[in-house]
Write an enzyme that holds these catalytic residues in place. Structure first.
Site, PDB file in Angstrom:
ATOM      1  N   LYS A  13       0.824  -1.220   0.000  1.00 17.03           N
ATOM      2  CA  LYS A  13       0.000   0.000   0.000  1.00 17.03           C
ATOM      3  C   LYS A  13       0.854   1.266   0.000  1.00 17.03           C
ATOM      4  CE  LYS A  13      -2.541  -0.574   3.711  1.00 17.03           C
ATOM      5  NZ  LYS A  13      -2.030  -1.822   4.302  1.00 17.03           N
ATOM      6  N   ARG A  88     -10.239   0.951   8.521  1.00 19.41           N
ATOM      7  CA  ARG A  88      -9.785  -0.406   8.814  1.00 19.41           C
ATOM      8  C   ARG A  88     -10.902  -1.222   9.442  1.00 19.41           C
ATOM      9  NH1 ARG A  88      -4.020   0.775   9.122  1.00 19.41           N
ATOM     10  NH2 ARG A  88      -2.720  -1.020   9.497  1.00 19.41           N
ATOM     11  N   ARG A 127      11.251  -5.962   5.681  1.00 23.82           N
ATOM     12  CA  ARG A 127      11.090  -4.523   5.423  1.00 23.82           C
ATOM     13  C   ARG A 127      11.996  -3.679   6.317  1.00 23.82           C
ATOM     14  NH1 ARG A 127       5.184  -1.871   5.316  1.00 23.82           N
ATOM     15  NH2 ARG A 127       5.063  -2.446   7.516  1.00 23.82           N
ATOM     16  N   ARG A 160      10.692  -1.528  11.734  1.00 27.71           N
ATOM     17  CA  ARG A 160       9.591  -1.092  12.602  1.00 27.71           C
ATOM     18  C   ARG A 160       9.363  -2.130  13.698  1.00 27.71           C
ATOM     19  NH1 ARG A 160       4.664   0.552   8.655  1.00 27.71           N
ATOM     20  NH2 ARG A 160       3.583  -0.506  10.329  1.00 27.71           N
ATOM     21  N   ARG A 171      -1.073  -8.711  13.509  1.00 30.72           N
ATOM     22  CA  ARG A 171      -1.608  -7.702  12.581  1.00 30.72           C
ATOM     23  C   ARG A 171      -2.366  -8.369  11.442  1.00 30.72           C
ATOM     24  NH1 ARG A 171       3.471  -4.698  10.818  1.00 30.72           N
ATOM     25  NH2 ARG A 171       2.117  -3.254   9.735  1.00 30.72           N
TER      26      ARG A 171
HETATM   27  P1  AMP Z   1       0.172   0.838   9.326  1.00 34.39           P
HETATM   28  O1  AMP Z   1       1.365   1.715   9.178  1.00 34.39           O
HETATM   29  O2  AMP Z   1      -0.979   1.249   8.443  1.00 34.39           O
HETATM   30  O3  AMP Z   1       0.490  -0.642   9.216  1.00 34.39           O
HETATM   31  O4  AMP Z   1      -0.371   1.062  10.821  1.00 34.39           O
HETATM   32  C1  AMP Z   1       0.433   0.744  11.951  1.00 34.39           C
HETATM   33  C2  AMP Z   1      -0.465   0.591  13.170  1.00 34.39           C
HETATM   34  O5  AMP Z   1      -1.173   1.832  13.425  1.00 34.39           O
HETATM   35  C3  AMP Z   1      -1.571  -0.446  13.021  1.00 34.39           C
HETATM   36  O6  AMP Z   1      -1.100  -1.765  13.301  1.00 34.39           O
HETATM   37  C4  AMP Z   1      -2.572   0.046  14.067  1.00 34.39           C
HETATM   38  O7  AMP Z   1      -2.130  -0.252  15.372  1.00 34.39           O
HETATM   39  C5  AMP Z   1      -2.485   1.563  13.907  1.00 34.39           C
HETATM   40  N1  AMP Z   1      -3.464   2.051  12.896  1.00 34.39           N
HETATM   41  C6  AMP Z   1      -3.188   2.587  11.680  1.00 34.39           C
HETATM   42  N2  AMP Z   1      -4.334   2.913  11.035  1.00 34.39           N
HETATM   43  C7  AMP Z   1      -5.353   2.585  11.856  1.00 34.39           C
HETATM   44  C8  AMP Z   1      -6.768   2.636  11.755  1.00 34.39           C
HETATM   45  N3  AMP Z   1      -7.369   3.101  10.642  1.00 34.39           N
HETATM   46  N4  AMP Z   1      -7.500   2.196  12.798  1.00 34.39           N
HETATM   47  C9  AMP Z   1      -6.901   1.734  13.915  1.00 34.39           C
HETATM   48  N5  AMP Z   1      -5.569   1.612  14.068  1.00 34.39           N
HETATM   49  C10 AMP Z   1      -4.792   2.035  13.060  1.00 34.39           C
END
Ligand code: AMP
Length: 216
Positions: A13, A88, A127, A160, A171
């Site tokens: 993404k 999400r 990553r 990360r 996740r």
């Molecule tokens: P990402 O970088 O999109 O993988 O997001 C990293 C973490 O941020 C996720 O594993 C969630 O803990 C939190 N997060 C990001 N976007 C959302 C969302 N729309 N709703 C809830 N938690 C989020």
């Protein structure tokens, strides 16, 4: 152009979002990035979100929706936006629909990137991210020229915390349970575009652009 990108963590993404944001000159809004910026700056939002993120859990809808509503108010969203990592949950999707309806706006498309679990695990565990400019690399498939150093800005690459194997599994489980229902939700609204993203990084961009031509 108002777009949403859906896809499991590691489905590509981030890269696709950067390409589309450049193509349509719209802001790339990643809720994960906004949370990480808040954690780094140690804001109250960051402190609250951090406990969930560290455990691979979703940040509660109330916090996340308020944060996105605020972001969409900013002037750069007038040309459109690309949401990456939001919504999400179906509750978030409904909150977004309400927000847009109030302003008589509609989404052009929701792009879902598809990838096998095996590829996702290998992409995420390999990553590495630049601490300075955010560009992503992969120690197996997309190595920097010099180990641990960003090709673009010379920043230091790091893994990360939530890309460690235990957190990745959590996740992915969250994704299947909470986020996958969103593809049905948007399919019923007739705005879902499914794209196979197994190939080389960046190789499915032409397919996405051609699907979006009919929807702009
Ligand atoms: P990402 O970088 O999109 O993988 O997001 C990293 C973490 O941020 C996720 O594993 C969630 O803990 C939190 N997060 C990001 N976007 C959302 C969302 N729309 N709703 C809830 N938690 C989020």
């Amino acid at each position: 152009m108002r777009l949403i990108l859906l896809g499991a963590p590691g489905s590509g993404k981030g890269t696709m979002a950067a390409d589309l944001a450049r193509e349509y000159q719209i802001p790339h809004i990643s809720t994960g990035d906004i949370f990480r910026q808040n954690i780094k700056a140690n804001t109250p939002l960051g402190q609250e979100a951090n406990q969930y993120i560290q455990n691979g859990a979703l940040v509660p809808d109330s916090l996340t929706i308020a944060m996105v509503a605020d972001r969409l108010e900013q002037a750069d969203c007038q040309r459109g936006f690309l949401l990456d990592g939001f919504p999400r949950t179906v509750a978030q999707a409904e909150a977004l629909a309400e927000l847009l309806e109030k302003r008589q706006l509609r989404l052009n498309a929701v792009i879902e990137l598809e990838l096998s679990d095996e590829s996702i695990l290998s992409r995420l565990s390999g990553r590495r991210v630049c601490a300075t400019c955010g560009r992503t690399y992969n120690i197996d498939s997309c190595r920097p020229k010099q180990d641990g150093i960003c090709d673009i800005c010379g920043g230091t690459l790091y893994q990360r915390d939530d890309d460690k194997p235990e957190t990745i599994r959590q996740r992915l489980a969250n994704y299947y349970r909470q986020t996958l229902p969103l593809s049905d939700y948007y399919e019923q609204k007739n705005i879902l575009v499914r794209i196979n993203n197994e190939g080389e990084v960046g190789s499915s961009l032409p397919a996405v652009l051609s699907a979006l031509k009919e929807r702009s």
